[in-house]
Design a protein around this motif. Structure first.
Motif, PDB file in Angstrom:
ATOM      1  N   ALA A  24       0.772  -1.341   0.100  1.00 41.17           N
ATOM      2  CA  ALA A  24      -0.190  -0.065   0.136  1.00 41.17           C
ATOM      3  C   ALA A  24       1.079   1.345  -0.010  1.00 41.17           C
ATOM      4  O   ALA A  24       0.582   2.266  -0.685  1.00 41.17           O
ATOM      5  N   ARG A  25       1.863   1.303   0.913  1.00 45.58           N
ATOM      6  CA  ARG A  25       2.778   2.459   0.802  1.00 45.58           C
ATOM      7  C   ARG A  25       3.612   2.454  -0.658  1.00 45.58           C
ATOM      8  O   ARG A  25       3.701   3.820  -0.937  1.00 45.58           O
ATOM      9  N   ALA A  26       3.978   1.495  -1.002  1.00 49.57           N
ATOM     10  CA  ALA A  26       4.797   1.488  -2.177  1.00 49.57           C
ATOM     11  C   ALA A  26       4.031   1.960  -3.557  1.00 49.57           C
ATOM     12  O   ALA A  26       4.587   2.528  -4.179  1.00 49.57           O
ATOM     13  N   HIS A  27       2.533   1.824  -3.445  1.00 51.73           N
ATOM     14  CA  HIS A  27       1.791   2.489  -4.394  1.00 51.73           C
ATOM     15  C   HIS A  27       1.919   3.898  -4.468  1.00 51.73           C
ATOM     16  O   HIS A  27       2.022   4.430  -5.606  1.00 51.73           O
ATOM     17  N   PRO A  35      -6.065   0.510  -9.859  1.00 54.97           N
ATOM     18  CA  PRO A  35      -5.600  -1.016  -9.826  1.00 54.97           C
ATOM     19  C   PRO A  35      -4.457  -1.436 -10.400  1.00 54.97           C
ATOM     20  O   PRO A  35      -4.207  -2.606 -10.158  1.00 54.97           O
ATOM     21  N   ALA A  36      -3.537  -0.672 -10.868  1.00 55.35           N
ATOM     22  CA  ALA A  36      -2.278  -1.136 -11.520  1.00 55.35           C
ATOM     23  C   ALA A  36      -1.324  -1.796 -10.535  1.00 55.35           C
ATOM     24  O   ALA A  36      -1.454  -1.385  -9.294  1.00 55.35           O
ATOM     25  N   VAL A  46       8.564  -4.844  -4.172  1.00 51.76           N
ATOM     26  CA  VAL A  46       7.645  -5.051  -2.883  1.00 51.76           C
ATOM     27  C   VAL A  46       6.557  -5.872  -3.186  1.00 51.76           C
ATOM     28  O   VAL A  46       6.198  -6.681  -2.248  1.00 51.76           O
ATOM     29  N   TYR A  47       5.904  -5.691  -4.204  1.00 52.56           N
ATOM     30  CA  TYR A  47       4.726  -6.554  -4.488  1.00 52.56           C
ATOM     31  C   TYR A  47       4.909  -8.069  -4.544  1.00 52.56           C
ATOM     32  O   TYR A  47       4.275  -8.832  -3.979  1.00 52.56           O
ATOM     33  N   ARG A  48       6.174  -8.478  -5.259  1.00 51.00           N
ATOM     34  CA  ARG A  48       6.421  -9.727  -5.275  1.00 51.00           C
ATOM     35  C   ARG A  48       6.883 -10.161  -3.977  1.00 51.00           C
ATOM     36  O   ARG A  48       6.573 -11.270  -3.651  1.00 51.00           O
ATOM     37  N   VAL A  49       7.541  -9.533  -2.867  1.00 53.18           N
ATOM     38  CA  VAL A  49       7.637 -10.041  -1.663  1.00 53.18           C
ATOM     39  C   VAL A  49       6.277 -10.489  -1.293  1.00 53.18           C
ATOM     40  O   VAL A  49       6.326 -11.606  -0.654  1.00 53.18           O
TER      41      VAL A  49
END
Length: 130
Positions: A24-27, A35-36, A46-49
């Motif tokens: 959420a922070r990385a967005h 929604p990307a 970050v998302y892959r983690v």
């Protein structure tokens, strides 16, 4: 009772919640509008983690509990802590660069494998010697 394994289960879920908050922070940090889920390489790591943690939870959690039931609550919990530590190392390494995720991945995969093989062996032993 399996108090230690229950505690480690709660810690693993808390870590997953933490990875969700990081996404959420990385967005916001990397300007990736919902929604990307792609766009900036740092965001994607970050998302892959988070996603890799989610992918491992169905392997880790049943193995953790079966090991606790058939072998040992304290030993299962100890291996569970190693799994969580491996996920943290994975997160730290992957946040820096994709090539730095290997040590954490190997740590958590090894812990999960020990839990699964231990549970499988104990169940097979009981079936054979029943």
């Amino acid at each position: 009772m399996y108090h230690l394994t229950a505690l480690v289960t709660c810690l693993a879920i808390a870590f997953y919640f933490f990875t969700s908050a990081c996404v959420a922070r990385a967005h916001i940090t990397f300007g990736v509008k919902l929604p990307a889920m792609t766009g900036h390489p740092d965001f994607e790591r970050v998302y892959r983690v988070q996603m890799n943690t989610l992918e491992w939870m169905p392997i880790f959690l049943p193995s953790l509990w079966l090991f606790a039931i058939y072998i040992s609550d304290p030993l299962a919990a100890a291996l569970g802590v190693v799994w969580i530590a491996g996920r943290i190392l994975y997160m730290i390494g992957y946040s820096e660069a994709a090539a730095k995720r290997g040590r954490g991945f190997a740590t958590q995969a090894g812990a999960a494998m020990l839990l699964w093989l231990g549970a499988l062996g104990a169940i097979a032993w009981r079936l054979i010697h029943a």
